[in-house]
Design a protein around this motif. Structure first.
Motif, PDB file in Angstrom:
ATOM      1  N   PRO A   1      -2.774   4.493  24.156  1.00 39.99           N
ATOM      2  CA  PRO A   1      -3.334   5.358  22.932  1.00 39.99           C
ATOM      3  C   PRO A   1      -3.440   4.180  21.911  1.00 39.99           C
ATOM      4  O   PRO A   1      -2.612   3.218  21.696  1.00 39.99           O
ATOM      5  CB  PRO A   1      -2.058   6.275  22.605  1.00 39.99           C
ATOM      6  N   GLY A   2      -4.456   4.135  21.256  1.00 40.31           N
ATOM      7  CA  GLY A   2      -4.677   3.390  20.243  1.00 40.31           C
ATOM      8  C   GLY A   2      -5.180   2.253  20.444  1.00 40.31           C
ATOM      9  O   GLY A   2      -5.191   1.157  19.634  1.00 40.31           O
ATOM     10  N   SER A   3      -5.618   1.764  21.458  1.00 41.34           N
ATOM     11  CA  SER A   3      -6.176   0.584  21.993  1.00 41.34           C
ATOM     12  C   SER A   3      -7.667   0.310  22.388  1.00 41.34           C
ATOM     13  O   SER A   3      -8.106  -0.645  22.739  1.00 41.34           O
ATOM     14  CB  SER A   3      -5.307  -0.229  23.081  1.00 41.34           C
ATOM     15  N   ARG A   4      -8.326   1.700  22.713  1.00 40.60           N
ATOM     16  CA  ARG A   4      -9.850   1.575  22.869  1.00 40.60           C
ATOM     17  C   ARG A   4     -10.405   2.781  22.066  1.00 40.60           C
ATOM     18  O   ARG A   4      -9.999   3.829  22.144  1.00 40.60           O
ATOM     19  CB  ARG A   4      -9.731   1.635  24.252  1.00 40.60           C
ATOM     20  N   TRP A   5     -11.582   2.411  21.817  1.00 40.58           N
ATOM     21  CA  TRP A   5     -12.453   3.380  21.219  1.00 40.58           C
ATOM     22  C   TRP A   5     -13.877   3.404  21.612  1.00 40.58           C
ATOM     23  O   TRP A   5     -14.392   2.138  21.535  1.00 40.58           O
ATOM     24  CB  TRP A   5     -12.406   3.716  19.714  1.00 40.58           C
ATOM     25  N   CYS A   6     -14.580   4.174  21.991  1.00 37.18           N
ATOM     26  CA  CYS A   6     -15.878   3.906  22.773  1.00 37.18           C
ATOM     27  C   CYS A   6     -16.881   4.972  22.189  1.00 37.18           C
ATOM     28  O   CYS A   6     -16.605   6.202  21.574  1.00 37.18           O
ATOM     29  CB  CYS A   6     -16.004   4.197  24.321  1.00 37.18           C
ATOM     30  N   SER A   7     -18.268   4.571  21.857  1.00 33.39           N
ATOM     31  CA  SER A   7     -19.363   5.407  21.365  1.00 33.39           C
ATOM     32  C   SER A   7     -20.098   5.839  22.178  1.00 33.39           C
ATOM     33  O   SER A   7     -20.333   5.547  23.514  1.00 33.39           O
ATOM     34  CB  SER A   7     -19.992   4.504  20.097  1.00 33.39           C
ATOM     35  N   GLU A   8     -21.197   6.741  21.863  1.00 33.97           N
ATOM     36  CA  GLU A   8     -22.275   6.971  22.544  1.00 33.97           C
ATOM     37  C   GLU A   8     -23.356   6.146  22.626  1.00 33.97           C
ATOM     38  O   GLU A   8     -23.101   4.954  21.688  1.00 33.97           O
ATOM     39  CB  GLU A   8     -22.751   8.464  22.421  1.00 33.97           C
ATOM     40  N   ALA A   9     -24.529   6.063  23.226  1.00 35.68           N
ATOM     41  CA  ALA A   9     -25.642   5.131  23.009  1.00 35.68           C
ATOM     42  C   ALA A   9     -26.218   5.209  21.793  1.00 35.68           C
ATOM     43  O   ALA A   9     -26.655   6.331  21.242  1.00 35.68           O
ATOM     44  CB  ALA A   9     -26.428   5.418  24.223  1.00 35.68           C
ATOM     45  N   ILE A  10     -26.127   4.092  21.122  1.00 37.28           N
ATOM     46  CA  ILE A  10     -26.772   4.073  19.842  1.00 37.28           C
ATOM     47  C   ILE A  10     -27.538   2.762  19.686  1.00 37.28           C
ATOM     48  O   ILE A  10     -27.563   1.992  20.473  1.00 37.28           O
ATOM     49  CB  ILE A  10     -25.640   3.987  18.760  1.00 37.28           C
ATOM     50  N   SER A  11     -28.494   2.764  18.741  1.00 37.38           N
ATOM     51  CA  SER A  11     -29.460   1.832  18.470  1.00 37.38           C
ATOM     52  C   SER A  11     -28.894   0.536  17.810  1.00 37.38           C
ATOM     53  O   SER A  11     -27.792   0.773  17.320  1.00 37.38           O
ATOM     54  CB  SER A  11     -30.819   2.461  17.545  1.00 37.38           C
TER      55      SER A  11
ATOM     56  N   THR B   1      -0.210  -1.139  13.495  1.00 32.19           N
ATOM     57  CA  THR B   1       1.331  -1.454  13.120  1.00 32.19           C
ATOM     58  C   THR B   1       1.357  -2.541  11.875  1.00 32.19           C
ATOM     59  O   THR B   1       0.758  -3.722  12.149  1.00 32.19           O
ATOM     60  CB  THR B   1       2.080  -2.073  14.423  1.00 32.19           C
ATOM     61  N   PRO B   2       2.098  -2.358  10.985  1.00 30.40           N
ATOM     62  CA  PRO B   2       2.193  -3.460  10.043  1.00 30.40           C
ATOM     63  C   PRO B   2       2.862  -4.676  10.467  1.00 30.40           C
ATOM     64  O   PRO B   2       3.721  -4.682  11.344  1.00 30.40           O
ATOM     65  CB  PRO B   2       3.334  -2.578   8.812  1.00 30.40           C
ATOM     66  N   ASN B   3       2.474  -5.665   9.644  1.00 32.17           N
ATOM     67  CA  ASN B   3       2.932  -7.242  10.279  1.00 32.17           C
ATOM     68  C   ASN B   3       2.753  -7.712  11.809  1.00 32.17           C
ATOM     69  O   ASN B   3       3.728  -7.965  12.349  1.00 32.17           O
ATOM     70  CB  ASN B   3       4.459  -7.112   9.541  1.00 32.17           C
ATOM     71  N   THR B   4       1.614  -7.233  12.002  1.00 31.72           N
ATOM     72  CA  THR B   4       1.144  -7.437  13.505  1.00 31.72           C
ATOM     73  C   THR B   4      -0.068  -8.178  13.803  1.00 31.72           C
ATOM     74  O   THR B   4      -1.007  -7.881  13.114  1.00 31.72           O
ATOM     75  CB  THR B   4       1.309  -5.899  14.358  1.00 31.72           C
TER      76      THR B   4
ATOM     77  N   LEU C   1     -11.777  -2.760  21.699  1.00 33.82           N
ATOM     78  CA  LEU C   1     -10.659  -2.896  22.504  1.00 33.82           C
ATOM     79  C   LEU C   1      -9.848  -3.760  21.486  1.00 33.82           C
ATOM     80  O   LEU C   1     -10.132  -4.710  20.878  1.00 33.82           O
ATOM     81  CB  LEU C   1     -10.890  -3.863  23.834  1.00 33.82           C
ATOM     82  N   LEU C   2      -8.414  -3.063  21.396  1.00 34.12           N
ATOM     83  CA  LEU C   2      -7.564  -3.737  20.293  1.00 34.12           C
ATOM     84  C   LEU C   2      -6.714  -4.273  21.176  1.00 34.12           C
ATOM     85  O   LEU C   2      -5.579  -3.275  21.923  1.00 34.12           O
ATOM     86  CB  LEU C   2      -7.339  -2.749  19.422  1.00 34.12           C
ATOM     87  N   GLU C   3      -5.923  -5.426  21.046  1.00 34.79           N
ATOM     88  CA  GLU C   3      -4.659  -5.859  21.877  1.00 34.79           C
ATOM     89  C   GLU C   3      -3.805  -6.746  20.963  1.00 34.79           C
ATOM     90  O   GLU C   3      -4.307  -7.364  20.167  1.00 34.79           O
ATOM     91  CB  GLU C   3      -5.465  -7.034  22.987  1.00 34.79           C
ATOM     92  N   LYS C   4      -2.681  -6.585  21.115  1.00 34.93           N
ATOM     93  CA  LYS C   4      -1.716  -6.981  20.229  1.00 34.93           C
ATOM     94  C   LYS C   4      -1.535  -8.499  20.652  1.00 34.93           C
ATOM     95  O   LYS C   4      -1.426  -8.809  22.008  1.00 34.93           O
ATOM     96  CB  LYS C   4      -0.303  -6.370  20.127  1.00 34.93           C
ATOM     97  N   ASP C   5      -1.265  -9.413  19.811  1.00 35.22           N
ATOM     98  CA  ASP C   5      -1.214 -10.745  20.271  1.00 35.22           C
ATOM     99  C   ASP C   5       0.395 -11.150  19.802  1.00 35.22           C
ATOM    100  O   ASP C   5       0.968 -11.328  18.560  1.00 35.22           O
ATOM    101  CB  ASP C   5      -2.104 -11.597  19.239  1.00 35.22           C
ATOM    102  N   HIS C   6       1.212 -11.535  20.984  1.00 31.89           N
ATOM    103  CA  HIS C   6       2.645 -11.570  20.881  1.00 31.89           C
ATOM    104  C   HIS C   6       2.673 -13.178  20.690  1.00 31.89           C
ATOM    105  O   HIS C   6       4.091 -13.530  20.992  1.00 31.89           O
ATOM    106  CB  HIS C   6       3.474 -11.027  21.764  1.00 31.89           C
ATOM    107  N   SER C   7       1.936 -14.067  20.940  1.00 36.04           N
ATOM    108  CA  SER C   7       2.125 -15.420  20.793  1.00 36.04           C
ATOM    109  C   SER C   7       2.663 -16.149  19.585  1.00 36.04           C
ATOM    110  O   SER C   7       3.399 -17.169  19.962  1.00 36.04           O
ATOM    111  CB  SER C   7       0.654 -16.250  21.224  1.00 36.04           C
ATOM    112  N   GLY C   8       2.633 -15.414  18.695  1.00 31.19           N
ATOM    113  CA  GLY C   8       3.334 -15.965  17.391  1.00 31.19           C
ATOM    114  C   GLY C   8       2.624 -17.134  16.725  1.00 31.19           C
ATOM    115  O   GLY C   8       3.377 -17.782  15.869  1.00 31.19           O
ATOM    116  N   ARG C   9       1.567 -17.651  17.071  1.00 32.91           N
ATOM    117  CA  ARG C   9       0.842 -19.072  16.835  1.00 32.91           C
ATOM    118  C   ARG C   9      -0.616 -18.436  16.542  1.00 32.91           C
ATOM    119  O   ARG C   9      -1.089 -17.600  16.706  1.00 32.91           O
ATOM    120  CB  ARG C   9       1.011 -19.982  17.677  1.00 32.91           C
TER     121      ARG C   9
END
Length: 509
Positions: A446-456, A468-471, A416-424
């Protein structure tokens, strides 16, 4: 004339029987306690000397026996059968007679035929199954006749007569003290007594109390009463290998003393365990109390050499797990700042374990999930890996590589990828470990979650594109169980992408 001759012959035969009975008595115990008065020779006369002139016509209709002093006489009474015991006392003095029925209730009377002419006087009578003691500091001389009959079934009866008298013993109590041992928690029973005896016999039962030692032995020999403990000791204490789950009736007798017990007591039961029982492969859910600690009980299967435990705290708290034996001895411990931990026990753990889970700081978590199993594959929660932190490498303006370690087992992973807008600058705290299943069911941007199959398990990495640059971003790795869909989060990682450099412009020639 013929009737008188017949009665005379019968009385002569009765005297012969009484004279020879002294040699047929079973000597149960020959030792005697030190009492207030000592025996005198007048307590042991011959039967012919003592009974001459005091026998009556109806005596020969009973199974009459001579009752010697300082010896316990045992006899068995069929239901409805009556027997008489004759006890001669030549001169006035102390006298104690103890009558102890073992199985069925008994009806008996003790009467006195004085040496002088006079009517027979009833000294004592009783009907019941408790042992009774008739004691006289100064008893009148004469022939004492104890007539007994069994009511409600056959019963063994013990009778003992002594030319002694002692004051009633000082009442005593039984003290129960829990005693830790290797098998769990034992119980030590102790008592105080003024008796000079240094050997005692004890009977303990959760079902009923016993008024005599022979009654306890008879109950133990039958299948109608279970859980009767009999034991003897040279000290005024006795250790039971367990604690009582119901009120425990305890009675103590001095060896060689029939009749009522020296000490009786009712030991309260062990407080019922309110600890929840954790079953193998099941998930235990508990709301945390204000102190932030819960406990559960787990029974280890026989021949099990390994145990796997997983604990999860909802709300983001540090966890401590202590595994103890019932006696309080610590078996193993584990700690984690992830809000979830995994512990593996080896080398044949004890049969019963107490699992204590503590969260810090108190109030940081609201609920606890706890599970245990003998094999890791049946755990309903994913196992946290040994290394729980996420690392972000090769950070560029539009991409980054996320690396983590996966626990053994086929688990699914989601990033899961989440942008942090707190600025600190953000300080990463233990992740919340509940509610991820609901988040995964929701539609992601879009562009905030990627999931895989069951892996060892092992070292894993994923290249995140289109950043996004500078984020500033917060990356979270979720480990999901393939069957139960239960989800755990690894420690999140915060990173920032740099601005992209403008492409270098070359001069036009």
């Amino acid at each position: 004339m013929g009737v008188g001759v017949g009665v005379g012959v019968a009385v002569s035969l009765l005297l012969l029987t009484l004279a020879s009975f002294h040699h047929l008595v079973v000597h149960a115990h020959t030792s005697t306690p030190s009492l207030a008065h000592a025996s005198t020779p007048s307590c042991h006369p011959s039967a012919t000397q003592a009974l001459g002139g005091l026998l009556r016509k109806e005596d020969y209709e009973y199974d009459v026996k001579f009752l010697p002093f300082d010896q316990q006489v045992s006899t068995y009474l069929e239901e409805g059968e009556a027997k008489r015991l004759m006890l001669p006392l030549i001169s006035a003095g102390p006298l104690t007679i103890t009558v102890t029925p073992c199985q069925a209730p008994l009806s008996w009377t003790l009467s006195l035929r004085p040496n002088t002419t006079g009517e027979e006087v009833v000294e004592e009578s009783y009907e019941g199954k408790d042992p009774k003691v008739v004691d006289r500091e100064t008893a009148h001389p004469g022939l004492y006749v104890l007539q007994m009959s069994a009511n409600g079934g056959g019963s063994q009866v013990h009778v003992q007569a002594e030319c002694r008298w002692a004051p009633a013993p000082t009442p005593s109590t039984i003290t129960a003290t829990p005693t830790p041992d290797t098998r769990g928690r034992a119980l030590t029973l102790s008592w105080t007594t003024t008796s000079s005896r240094n050997r005692y016999c004890l009977a303990a039962s959760e079902g009923q109390s016993f008024s005599s030692l022979c009654a306890a032995r008879a109950a133990r020999a039958t299948t109608s009463v279970s859980g009767v403990v009999l034991g003897c000791t040279n000290e005024p204490y006795y250790q039971l290998p367990y604690t009582a789950r119901r009120p425990l009736h305890v009675a103590v007798w001095a060896v060689g003393r029939p009749g009522p017990p020296l000490v009786t007591g009712l030991v309260p039961p062990r407080p019922r365990s309110r600890l929840p029982r954790l079953r193998p492969g099941r998930l235990l859910r508990r709301v945390l109390p204000p102190g932030g600690t819960i406990m559960a009980r787990y029974r280890v299967r026989r021949r099990s050499r390994r145990l796997h435990v997983v604990a999860v705290a909802c709300g983001g708290a540090r966890l401590q797990l202590h595994v103890k034996s019932p006696s309080g001895k610590r078996v193993a411990s584990a700690a984690s700042s992830l809000g979830a931990l995994y512990l593996s026990l080896q080398d044949s753990p004890p049969r019963t374990l107490l699992l204590q889970v503590k969260t810090t700081p108190p109030g940081a978590a609201t609920r606890i999930f706890l599970t245990a199993a003998h094999t890791a594959r049946v755990l309903p929660l994913p196992r946290p890996p040994r290394k729980t932190r996420i690392r972000v490498k090769s950070i560029k303006c539009d991409s980054a590589t996320v690396k983590w370690h996966a626990a053994p087992g086929p688990y699914q992973f989601c990033l899961l990828l989440e942008k942090d807008h707190s600025g600190r600058s953000r300080r990463i705290s233990p992740p919340r470990q509940c509610g991820w299943e609901r988040i995964l069911r929701q539609k992601a941007a879009p562009g905030s979650r990627w999931c895989s199959e069951a892996i060892s398990g092992g070292s894993k990495w994923f290249r995140v594109p289109r950043l996004t640059p500078n984020t500033s971003y917060i990356a979270t790795i979720l480990s999901r169980h393939p069957t139960t869909r239960r989800t755990l989060a690894l420690t999140p990682a915060a990173f920032s992408t740099p601005p992209c450099r403008a492409p270098r412009q070359h001069p036009v020639s």
